[in-house]
Design a protein around this motif. Structure first.
Motif, short mmCIF file in Angstrom:
data_model
loop_
_atom_site.label_atom_id
_atom_site.label_comp_id
_atom_site.label_asym_id
_atom_site.label_seq_id
_atom_site.Cartn_x
_atom_site.Cartn_y
_atom_site.Cartn_z
N GLY A 53 1.28 -0.79 0.25
CA GLY A 53 0.17 0.16 0.11
C GLY A 53 0.93 1.06 -0.24
N ASN A 74 -0.63 -5.58 -1.92
CA ASN A 74 -1.28 -5.87 -0.55
C ASN A 74 -1.30 -4.98 0.68
OD1 ASN A 74 -1.01 -8.61 0.83
ND2 ASN A 74 1.63 -7.75 1.72
N VAL A 76 -4.47 -1.79 2.19
CA VAL A 76 -6.01 -1.09 1.84
C VAL A 76 -6.11 0.42 1.07
CG1 VAL A 76 -6.56 -0.31 3.64
CG2 VAL A 76 -7.94 -1.45 2.74
N GLY A 77 -4.19 1.10 0.93
CA GLY A 77 -4.77 1.89 0.65
C GLY A 77 -3.85 1.77 -0.33
N ARG A 235 -2.05 7.62 6.59
CA ARG A 235 -0.36 7.94 6.43
C ARG A 235 -0.15 9.14 6.81
NH1 ARG A 235 -0.70 3.93 4.11
NH2 ARG A 235 -0.75 3.00 2.06
N HIS A 282 5.56 1.54 10.91
CA HIS A 282 4.77 0.85 9.85
C HIS A 282 3.62 -0.75 10.43
CE1 HIS A 282 2.41 2.05 5.98
NE2 HIS A 282 2.18 1.18 6.36
N ARG A 291 -1.83 -10.31 7.76
CA ARG A 291 -0.99 -10.71 6.42
C ARG A 291 -1.58 -12.58 5.78
NH1 ARG A 291 3.33 -6.90 6.05
NH2 ARG A 291 2.48 -5.49 7.12
C1 8YV Z 1 0.74 -2.26 5.03
C2 8YV Z 1 -0.66 -0.46 4.99
O1 8YV Z 1 1.28 -2.83 5.97
O2 8YV Z 1 -2.36 -0.91 3.62
C3 8YV Z 1 -1.99 -0.03 3.31
O3 8YV Z 1 -1.75 0.79 2.89
O4 8YV Z 1 0.20 0.64 3.86
C4 8YV Z 1 0.33 -1.09 5.48
O5 8YV Z 1 -1.26 -1.32 6.16
C5 8YV Z 1 1.29 -2.66 3.48
O6 8YV Z 1 0.94 -2.45 2.64
C6 8YV Z 1 1.57 -3.93 3.89
O7 8YV Z 1 2.40 -3.82 2.41
#
Ligand code: 8YV
Length: 317
Positions: A53, A74, A76-77, A235, A282, A291
């Motif tokens: 993300g 992988n 949500v952002g 973020r 993070h 995960r």
């Molecule tokens: C993840 C994130 O750790 O979901 C998101 O947008 O920033 C995080 O929660 C990250 O994407 C893992 O790859």
């Protein structure tokens, strides 16, 4: 020949890596030395990108991948992916919607309790042998109660709602701000962020970062005030980090619990050195459970796209 996949970030679930390797030719971009040369040579054969993300994928890279059928985030952002460009191109961008909600909300509450109860400073005090040297209870300042704190949630999406559920269980009155009031949320909507900050003992940032860079600046921090706490599990760039570092140093806010930063993994010295901050690298979604669920969604999204289907988790098609 197996479809070619470009993976921009490691996936920490061994079973997923095994499945990826069995189904696809996986190129680990983060292990490639001369990435520019590699892209020029192999970009045209890549059919799927898997990314995090926070990492996303640059438009420049996408333009070098003409055979691409999916960007599987992988996470949500999706603020680090040019969604408008992907839409124009008819390219599915998928996210792991719903998979990490509970863990991110858990960490938000954990950071807030840690910040207001000085858990990390207390841990260091015991660990460093300071308790034996200073056994008087007056050696440690009294902390601040979490239960009943007025919690202001910035961004009432999945994570914001899960934070609200948890905070409500601690007897916290909850208000929130977002682009609009939501009919299905039982908490008070406050349109003006400054007003929300003034009415809150803690602001918890759960908003998407796409259009909200620097949303939390000196004015908001001053409205939160010297007894207020800031928590960020969304973020880093939602916050003007220079303003935050100054507010922390000067005690213009009481403390902050931060999982995300503007320029990860670099964290401003003022935030690292302060006892008012509780910091994480993070990690909000970094449990085996979440995960694992995220990795499964990534596998599904890639499989669906490469089978010519619209991925169920697509945000752009
Ligand atoms: C993840 C994130 O750790 O979901 C998101 O947008 O920033 C995080 O929660 C990250 O994407 C893992 O790859």
């Amino acid at each position: 020949m197996k479809p070619q996949i470009l993976q921009l970030n490691p996936i920490l679930i061994p079973a997923t890596n095994e499945k990826l390797a069995a189904r696809y030719e996986v190129h680990k971009y983060f292990e490639i030395q001369d990435q520019a040369a590699w892209l020029r040579e192999h970009g045209s054969s890549i059919e799927a990108v898997i990314t995090g993300g926070h990492t996303g994928v640059s438009r420049a890279m996408l333009e070098q991948l003409p055979a691409l059928k999916v960007v599987a985030v992988n996470g949500v952002g999706t603020d680090a992916v040019d969604l408008a460009y992907c839409r124009e191109r008819g390219l599915p961008v998928t996210a792991t919607l719903g998979a990490l909600t509970e863990d991110v909300a858990d960490l938000a509450i954990g950071l807030l309790i840690a910040a207001c109860r000085n858990l990390c400073a207390g841990d260091r005090f015991v660990r460093d042998g300071q308790w034996e040297l200073h056994p008087s209870p007056s050696a440690i300042p009294l902390a601040r109660r979490f239960s009943g704190m007025r919690v202001g949630i910035v961004g009432m999406g999945r994570v914001g709602r899960a934070v609200a559920t948890r905070a409500a269980a601690f007897g916290c009155p909850i208000r929130y701000t977002d682009l609009r009031a939501m009919d299905d949320v039982p908490h008070a909507f406050v349109a003006d962020l400054l007003e929300l900050a003034r009415e809150s003992d803690a602001l918890v940032l759960c908003a998407a970062a796409d259009k909200a860079e620097g949303l939390i600046d000196a004015a908001v921090l001053d409205a939160l005030g010297p007894h207020g706490y800031l928590v960020n599990v969304a973020r880093g760039r939602l916050v003007n980090e220079t303003d935050l570092a100054r507010a922390i140093e000067a005690g213009r806010i009481a403390g902050a619990g931060l999982d995300v930063f503007v320029d990860e993994p670099r964290v401003p010295l003022a935030l690292r050195q302060s006892d008012r901050t509780t910091l994480q690298a993070h990690r909000a979604s970094a449990t085996w459970e979440t995960r694992g669920a995220m990795a499964q969604m990534v596998l599904d999204s890639v499989a669906q796209a490469l089978a010519g289907e619209r991925p169920a988790m697509s945000l752009t098609t």
